[in-house]
Design an enzyme around this catalytic site. Structure first.
Site, PDB file in Angstrom:
ATOM      1  N   GLU A 155       0.869  -1.177   0.000  1.00 16.78           N
ATOM      2  CA  GLU A 155       0.000   0.000   0.000  1.00 16.78           C
ATOM      3  C   GLU A 155       0.901   1.220   0.000  1.00 16.78           C
ATOM      4  O   GLU A 155       1.882   1.276   0.742  1.00 16.78           O
ATOM      5  CB  GLU A 155      -0.888  -0.013   1.240  1.00 16.78           C
ATOM      6  N   GLU A 160      -1.851  11.349   3.995  1.00 17.82           N
ATOM      7  CA  GLU A 160      -2.918  11.214   4.976  1.00 17.82           C
ATOM      8  C   GLU A 160      -2.814  12.394   5.936  1.00 17.82           C
ATOM      9  O   GLU A 160      -1.721  12.815   6.297  1.00 17.82           O
ATOM     10  CB  GLU A 160      -2.791   9.900   5.752  1.00 17.82           C
TER      11      GLU A 160
END
Length: 274
Positions: A155, A160
């Site tokens: 991933e 974020e």
């Protein structure tokens, strides 16, 4: 003499094809050609959201799932709006808990099954609104699951952001980091300061031997491919698709403050280069 135009056309057609920085598999997977590391980036895919609705040839609204990040995902029109050449991915309080019992709904889009790429550069221009419990993310997952189920295919978290923080997190996750606990050999993530009141360009330059995370064109963190470690350290040799979502709540970001909602991630454009 009559053959000359045909020959010229074939030469030009062949030349143009040779100049493409990629080959295409299954009509939507862009595989960067070998030996392009020293060449200039060429734009191969983009969306500038200058429309009144989602381009479903490029994107799908992310359906809900049981993960922390996906439990509030929704296709509710209130979670998506288009203004001033941007898409607004909204986190909202649910006003119709009879049709859907979840207290909150969020908007997210991905290119799964419609666009994926292996190696290249992606840039996403966006502004992040702040709220307690807000967790906007831009990330990538494997399209074809070359190595099995998650987390074996890795991933890539381009960006974020949590709550009211003035920094972003840029991270890699894999079987190597999660199951084998190898988060420092090499370091699997970093942070970078941002101005949340402004539009920023979040990016990733992806090479066969490293992931270079970017913010406004500057390198902020590099995750290298390492020799002589477990092979699960580098699952990043396969096509990945793009996810962009305004998430709410979860064990990492914490509780949601309803009074802070609605909250939006405002995306101006997405560009992919190879």
């Amino acid at each position: 003499m009559k053959l000359f135009p045909v020959i010229l056309f074939l030469l030009l057609f062949t030349s143009c094809n040779q100049q493409k920085p990629y080959t295409v598999e299954n009509r939507y997977i862009f595989i960067q050609n070998a030996n392009r590391s020293e060449k200039e980036w060429e734009l191969v895919w983009k969306d500038d959201f200058n429309t009144t609705e989602l381009d479903t040839q490029k994107w799908t609204k992310i359906p809900p799932n049981n993960a922390d990040w996906g439990k509030h995902m929704s296709d509710d029109p209130a979670c998506y709006s288009f203004k001033n050449g941007c898409i607004y991915l909204n986190g909202i309080q649910n006003t119709d808990t009879i049709s859907d019992s979840r207290p909150y709904l969020t908007g997210g889009i991905y290119t799964k099954g419609k666009f994926a790429f292996q190696y290249g550069k992606i840039e996403i221009c966006a502004r992040l609104e702040n709220a307690r419990g807000a967790w906007p993310a831009m990330w990538m997952l494997a399209e074809q699951k070359k190595y099995g189920n998650y987390p074996r295919n890795g991933e890539i978290d381009i960006m974020e952001h949590l709550n009211y923080e003035t920094k972003i997190y840029q991270t890699t996750h894999s079987y190597y980091t999660l199951e084998l606990g190898q988060k420092d050999n090499p370091p699997h993530g970093g942070t970078a300061e941002i101005d949340t009141a402004a539009f920023n360009v979040f990016g990733l330059a992806w090479y066969p031997d490293r992931l270079e995370f970017l913010l406004n064109g500057e390198n902020t963190f590099t995750y290298p491919r390492v020799a002589d470690v477990d092979s699960t350290q580098w699952p990043y040799d396969q096509p990945f698709y793009i996810l962009i979502d305004q998430q709410l709540g979860g064990s990492w970001v914490g509780e949601i403050t309803p009074e802070d909602l609605p909250v939006s991630m405002i995306v101006d454009w997405v560009k992919v280069y190879q």
